[in-house]
Motif scaffolding. Structure first.
Motif, PDB file in Angstrom:
ATOM      1  N   PHE A 118       0.829  -1.198   0.000  1.00 38.28           N
ATOM      2  CA  PHE A 118       0.000   0.000   0.000  1.00 38.28           C
ATOM      3  C   PHE A 118       0.865   1.250   0.000  1.00 38.28           C
ATOM      4  CE2 PHE A 118       0.493  -1.224   4.490  1.00 38.28           C
ATOM      5  CZ  PHE A 118       0.906  -0.033   5.071  1.00 38.28           C
ATOM      6  N   THR A 119       0.232   2.371  -0.357  1.00 38.70           N
ATOM      7  CA  THR A 119       0.913   3.664  -0.410  1.00 38.70           C
ATOM      8  C   THR A 119       0.183   4.651   0.482  1.00 38.70           C
ATOM      9  OG1 THR A 119       1.690   3.288  -2.677  1.00 38.70           O
ATOM     10  CG2 THR A 119       1.607   5.564  -1.911  1.00 38.70           C
ATOM     11  N   LEU A 120       0.925   5.247   1.407  1.00 37.19           N
ATOM     12  CA  LEU A 120       0.395   6.261   2.304  1.00 37.19           C
ATOM     13  C   LEU A 120       1.092   7.582   2.000  1.00 37.19           C
ATOM     14  CD1 LEU A 120      -1.308   7.070   4.800  1.00 37.19           C
ATOM     15  CD2 LEU A 120       0.583   6.285   6.236  1.00 37.19           C
ATOM     16  N   VAL A 121       0.309   8.605   1.652  1.00 39.86           N
ATOM     17  CA  VAL A 121       0.871   9.875   1.183  1.00 39.86           C
ATOM     18  C   VAL A 121       0.436  11.015   2.102  1.00 39.86           C
ATOM     19  CG1 VAL A 121       1.041  11.504  -0.740  1.00 39.86           C
ATOM     20  CG2 VAL A 121       0.797   9.050  -1.202  1.00 39.86           C
ATOM     21  N   ASP A 122       1.405  11.754   2.605  1.00 36.39           N
ATOM     22  CA  ASP A 122       1.149  13.006   3.316  1.00 36.39           C
ATOM     23  C   ASP A 122       1.229  14.117   2.272  1.00 36.39           C
ATOM     24  OD1 ASP A 122       1.170  15.348   4.758  1.00 36.39           O
ATOM     25  OD2 ASP A 122       2.632  14.676   6.235  1.00 36.39           O
ATOM     26  N   HIS A 123       0.109  14.760   1.969  1.00 39.30           N
ATOM     27  CA  HIS A 123       0.078  15.753   0.903  1.00 39.30           C
ATOM     28  C   HIS A 123       0.610  17.105   1.348  1.00 39.30           C
ATOM     29  CE1 HIS A 123      -1.784  13.316  -2.194  1.00 39.30           C
ATOM     30  NE2 HIS A 123      -2.654  12.864  -1.295  1.00 39.30           N
ATOM     31  N   GLY A 124       1.245  17.134   2.524  1.00 39.57           N
ATOM     32  CA  GLY A 124       1.970  18.340   2.887  1.00 39.57           C
ATOM     33  C   GLY A 124       3.028  18.672   1.848  1.00 39.57           C
ATOM     34  N   LYS A 125       3.557  17.629   1.190  1.00 37.28           N
ATOM     35  CA  LYS A 125       4.540  17.847   0.126  1.00 37.28           C
ATOM     36  C   LYS A 125       3.922  18.544  -1.076  1.00 37.28           C
ATOM     37  CE  LYS A 125       3.853  13.314  -2.072  1.00 37.28           C
ATOM     38  NZ  LYS A 125       3.288  13.861  -3.306  1.00 37.28           N
ATOM     39  N   ASP A 126       2.595  18.478  -1.204  1.00 38.60           N
ATOM     40  CA  ASP A 126       1.890  19.150  -2.293  1.00 38.60           C
ATOM     41  C   ASP A 126       1.309  20.489  -1.842  1.00 38.60           C
ATOM     42  OD1 ASP A 126       2.166  16.973  -4.205  1.00 38.60           O
ATOM     43  OD2 ASP A 126       0.731  15.879  -2.954  1.00 38.60           O
ATOM     44  N   GLY A 127       1.656  20.893  -0.626  1.00 37.91           N
ATOM     45  CA  GLY A 127       1.149  22.170  -0.116  1.00 37.91           C
ATOM     46  C   GLY A 127      -0.188  22.083   0.566  1.00 37.91           C
ATOM     47  N   ASP A 183      -1.506  20.563   4.016  1.00 40.47           N
ATOM     48  CA  ASP A 183      -1.035  19.923   5.244  1.00 40.47           C
ATOM     49  C   ASP A 183      -2.078  19.046   5.933  1.00 40.47           C
ATOM     50  OD1 ASP A 183       1.525  21.040   5.061  1.00 40.47           O
ATOM     51  OD2 ASP A 183       0.894  22.883   6.088  1.00 40.47           O
ATOM     52  N   ASN A 184      -3.362  19.255   5.643  1.00 39.81           N
ATOM     53  CA  ASN A 184      -4.394  18.461   6.338  1.00 39.81           C
ATOM     54  C   ASN A 184      -5.055  17.450   5.404  1.00 39.81           C
ATOM     55  OD1 ASN A 184      -5.882  20.264   4.771  1.00 39.81           O
ATOM     56  ND2 ASN A 184      -7.499  20.515   6.316  1.00 39.81           N
ATOM     57  N   PHE A 185      -4.243  16.848   4.540  1.00 46.32           N
ATOM     58  CA  PHE A 185      -4.772  15.915   3.536  1.00 46.32           C
ATOM     59  C   PHE A 185      -3.853  14.703   3.451  1.00 46.32           C
ATOM     60  CE2 PHE A 185      -5.728  15.238  -1.237  1.00 46.32           C
ATOM     61  CZ  PHE A 185      -6.851  14.467  -0.963  1.00 46.32           C
ATOM     62  N   ILE A 186      -4.450  13.493   3.581  1.00 46.64           N
ATOM     63  CA  ILE A 186      -3.719  12.230   3.533  1.00 46.64           C
ATOM     64  C   ILE A 186      -4.398  11.314   2.528  1.00 46.64           C
ATOM     65  CG2 ILE A 186      -3.106  10.145   4.848  1.00 46.64           C
ATOM     66  CD1 ILE A 186      -3.164  11.861   7.389  1.00 46.64           C
ATOM     67  N   THR A 187      -3.607  10.565   1.760  1.00 51.10           N
ATOM     68  CA  THR A 187      -4.155   9.535   0.879  1.00 51.10           C
ATOM     69  C   THR A 187      -3.607   8.175   1.280  1.00 51.10           C
ATOM     70  OG1 THR A 187      -4.539  10.932  -1.069  1.00 51.10           O
ATOM     71  CG2 THR A 187      -4.151   8.607  -1.478  1.00 51.10           C
ATOM     72  N   ILE A 188      -4.489   7.174   1.331  1.00 50.45           N
ATOM     73  CA  ILE A 188      -4.093   5.782   1.524  1.00 50.45           C
ATOM     74  C   ILE A 188      -4.730   4.971   0.396  1.00 50.45           C
ATOM     75  CG2 ILE A 188      -6.021   5.477   3.158  1.00 50.45           C
ATOM     76  CD1 ILE A 188      -2.698   3.485   3.174  1.00 50.45           C
ATOM     77  N   THR A 189      -3.917   4.218  -0.334  1.00 45.88           N
ATOM     78  CA  THR A 189      -4.455   3.424  -1.439  1.00 45.88           C
ATOM     79  C   THR A 189      -3.545   2.241  -1.704  1.00 45.88           C
ATOM     80  OG1 THR A 189      -5.400   3.545  -3.675  1.00 45.88           O
ATOM     81  CG2 THR A 189      -3.300   4.686  -3.304  1.00 45.88           C
ATOM     82  N   GLY A 190      -3.957   1.362  -2.624  1.00 44.29           N
ATOM     83  CA  GLY A 190      -3.208   0.139  -2.898  1.00 44.29           C
ATOM     84  C   GLY A 190      -3.510  -0.909  -1.847  1.00 44.29           C
ATOM     85  N   GLY A 191      -2.551  -1.816  -1.646  1.00 43.63           N
ATOM     86  CA  GLY A 191      -2.692  -2.829  -0.618  1.00 43.63           C
ATOM     87  C   GLY A 191      -3.625  -3.966  -0.995  1.00 43.63           C
ATOM     88  N   LYS A 192      -3.911  -4.806  -0.002  1.00 50.45           N
ATOM     89  CA  LYS A 192      -4.753  -5.982  -0.173  1.00 50.45           C
ATOM     90  C   LYS A 192      -5.880  -5.952   0.852  1.00 50.45           C
ATOM     91  CE  LYS A 192      -3.939  -8.940  -2.443  1.00 50.45           C
ATOM     92  NZ  LYS A 192      -4.357  -9.134  -3.869  1.00 50.45           N
ATOM     93  N   LEU A 193      -6.931  -6.685   0.573  1.00 49.56           N
ATOM     94  CA  LEU A 193      -7.996  -6.880   1.548  1.00 49.56           C
ATOM     95  C   LEU A 193      -7.413  -7.391   2.871  1.00 49.56           C
ATOM     96  CD1 LEU A 193     -11.041  -7.106   2.297  1.00 49.56           C
ATOM     97  CD2 LEU A 193     -10.993  -9.412   1.323  1.00 49.56           C
ATOM     98  N   THR A 194      -6.469  -8.316   2.781  1.00 52.47           N
ATOM     99  CA  THR A 194      -5.868  -8.912   3.974  1.00 52.47           C
ATOM    100  C   THR A 194      -5.136  -7.888   4.831  1.00 52.47           C
ATOM    101  OG1 THR A 194      -5.610 -11.010   2.780  1.00 52.47           O
ATOM    102  CG2 THR A 194      -4.291 -10.733   4.775  1.00 52.47           C
ATOM    103  N   THR A 195      -4.606  -6.841   4.198  1.00 57.04           N
ATOM    104  CA  THR A 195      -3.797  -5.872   4.950  1.00 57.04           C
ATOM    105  C   THR A 195      -4.568  -4.603   5.308  1.00 57.04           C
ATOM    106  OG1 THR A 195      -2.904  -4.893   2.906  1.00 57.04           O
ATOM    107  CG2 THR A 195      -1.671  -6.711   3.895  1.00 57.04           C
ATOM    108  N   PHE A 196      -5.887  -4.633   5.232  1.00 52.50           N
ATOM    109  CA  PHE A 196      -6.674  -3.408   5.475  1.00 52.50           C
ATOM    110  C   PHE A 196      -6.436  -2.858   6.873  1.00 52.50           C
ATOM    111  CE2 PHE A 196      -9.505  -5.840   8.084  1.00 52.50           C
ATOM    112  CZ  PHE A 196     -10.154  -4.904   8.866  1.00 52.50           C
ATOM    113  N   ARG A 197      -6.327  -3.752   7.876  1.00 49.23           N
ATOM    114  CA  ARG A 197      -6.162  -3.282   9.258  1.00 49.23           C
ATOM    115  C   ARG A 197      -4.847  -2.532   9.423  1.00 49.23           C
ATOM    116  NH1 ARG A 197      -3.651  -3.183  13.552  1.00 49.23           N
ATOM    117  NH2 ARG A 197      -1.997  -4.304  12.448  1.00 49.23           N
TER     118      ARG A 197
END
Length: 522
Positions: A326-335, A337-351
């Protein structure tokens, strides 16, 4: 509305984040543009990965799957069929890969028990007589709908809110933050606004589109996979083809049925996915190499989901080479600061995905409470219980002597009382107790008739109970049957073709409904 955290996306990751945050004392609002598990969370095998599928090409994902699978068995056993699994090779498979497989597993710390072909066929009688190798692994099956429904139910008990059929349509930006989010109710067109301290993008295949509203760039590769559902359960446990990941190489038990898949095809639009005849032919042909009976069984449905893979489109079209991590992104790098993206991964790794996302959220919010989902049991709830295959027949057979409870769905033995229970829960959540909503939270329409008979019976019952009125039922039954019809188009042969012709004769001929719509052209 105001909230500390707005979560966009109502799949297993979004609902898992809501629960994780709630357990740390942070209530959230979850918005989902359609309904629970409308994306990849509802379009998968339901496979609880041991990690063995990725031992040769994605060691990091293999390790995550192994650890998370064991955790979920402890904290959410009601969602899991701990049936075990095996990897099998047949004549013609790559013998070098077969020989290397135990070493790959050992290197990753994954249990892998060799079986003789005879031992393997004793466990799985439908295996091919051309079997040359087999290994037992810690695979299992998991109910993704029960998982999401119970996560959000627990989160709501601790203050979270869920708005289905609600789309985030606009971000109003301030100084390095999202100040306001405009939400649209897709049924009424009503616009609502939310002022969040933090926004979490858990939109899966749509995560790139959501990020773009905040001016952030995120490349999502949409990999469509198609699967087939058999009428009955073919395997006792999970059966994987012992070869590098390819089409039609996993058979997973799903309670009373089995699910075979999947394919991998790059698509541009995650909203425009329809299973094709070519894909179903490929799945049956490839699957029959290890389970010959797959060429003779009755299939009742095909469906597709989109894997959200984060990567570069320059790497070619073989999405199986893209990591399942999975990919976890802190969008502070995009200017922002209060925005996060989580995507990718597997059903098994949701927790784990929810834990890492919540860790980042808590750091931004100044909350120092630790994650407890690794050890805190997931409560069993009314919201999730009716998705379990075979539960309705057991409940009906166990009813007290003399109790009258008419069966409305004979394929899945769903009674009036079951429908009433689900409708009651939907109303508590300000949801309409229509066929699509009931079907998402039960086995309604998932049997061999695919809703031909039960749709009419349930609608009539809902009208009798006063839960529906006016012409709502006509649109409801058309939407419900069109969704079932879409999954039958690619498997029109044998008994299911006869069933489809009967459904058409009843609903189009007798009831004068127009079904299928533009799906016929696809």
């Amino acid at each position: 509305m105001e909230t500390e955290v707005l979560i966009i996306g109502g799949g297993v990751t979004g609902t898992g984040i809501a629960r994780d945050l709630a357990l740390r004392g942070i209530p959230s609002i979850v918005v989902e543009k359609t309904d629970i598990n409308a994306g990849a969370s509802g379009g998968n095998h339901g496979l609880l990965h041991s990690g063995a599928r990725y031992v040769s090409n994605d060691m990091h994902s293999a390790g995550e799957c192994m650890e998370e699978g064991r955790i979920l068995r402890d904290v959410a056993p009601q969602c899991i069929d701990d049936c075990g699994g095996m990897f099998v090779a047949v004549e013609g498979d790559d013998e070098n890969y077969v020989a290397d497989f135990p070493g790959f597993c050992e290197k990753n710390g994954l249990p892998c028990n060799p079986l003789s072909p005879e031992e393997a066929r004793q466990l799985e009688p439908e295996l091919s007589s051309r079997l040359i190798a087999a290994y037992q692994v810690e695979d299992g099956a998991i109910d993704p709908f029960m998982l999401s429904l119970e996560n959000i139910a627990h989160a709501k008990k601790m203050g979270a809110k869920l708005f289905c059929h609600t789309r985030a349509v606009k971000f109003v930006m301030g100084a390095r933050k999202i100040e306001t989010v405009f939400l649209e109710d897709s049924r009424s067109g009503k616009i609502m606004t939310v002022h969040p301290q933090l926004v979490i993008n858990a939109g899966g295949a749509w995560a790139g589109q959501i990020a773009a509203m905040a001016g952030a760039s995120l490349t999502i590769l949409c990999s469509m996979g198609t699967l087939l559902v058999s009428q009955s359960r073919i395997c006792n446990g999970v059966i994987n083809r012992l070869r590098p990941p390819a089409d039609g190489d996993i058979l997973v038990p799903g309670g009373t049925v089995s699910i075979i898949g999947t394919t991998s095809r790059r698509v541009d639009d995650p909203d425009d996915i329809v299973p094709t005849v070519a894909e179903t032919d490929c799945i049956v042909s490839q699957g029959a190499g290890m389970i010959p009976v797959l060429e003779q069984v009755r299939y009742i449905r095909a469906y597709s989901g989109v894997r959200p893979l984060v990567g570069s489109a320059e790497g070619g079209s073989d999405d199986r080479n893209v990591s399942r991590g999975f990919t976890l992104v802190d969008h502070g790098k995009d200017g922002v600061d209060n925005f996060i993206t989580i995507t990718g991964g597997k059903l098994t790794t949701f927790r784990l995905m929810a834990e890492k996302t919540s860790d980042m959220a808590c750091e931004k919010l100044g909350n120092k409470n630790p994650c407890v989902t690794r050890t805190e049991p997931l409560p069993s709830t009314m919201e999730g219980k009716w998705t379990e295959p075979g539960l309705a027949p057991r409940r009906w057979m166990a009813k007290p002597h003399g109790e009258t409870d008419k069966i409305l769905c004979e394929c899945e033995m769903i009674s009036e009382k079951t429908i009433d229970d689900i409708a009651c829960e939907l109303k508590k959540n300000n949801e309409i107790p229509d066929l699509l909503n009931i079907g998402k939270r039960s086995r309604l329409g998932k049997g061999p008739c695919q809703g031909a008979f039960c749709s009419v019976r349930v609608l009539a019952h809902m009208y009798d109970k006063g839960a529906l009125s006016g012409n709502h039922g006509v649109d409801d039954i058309k939407a419900f049957l069109n969704e079932r019809w879409k999954g039958q188009l690619p498997i029109f042969w044998g008994e299911q073709l006869i069933q489809a012709e009967l459904t058409e004769a009843m609903h189009c001929g007798f009831f004068d409904l127009e079904l299928a719509g533009d799906h016929e052209s696809k």
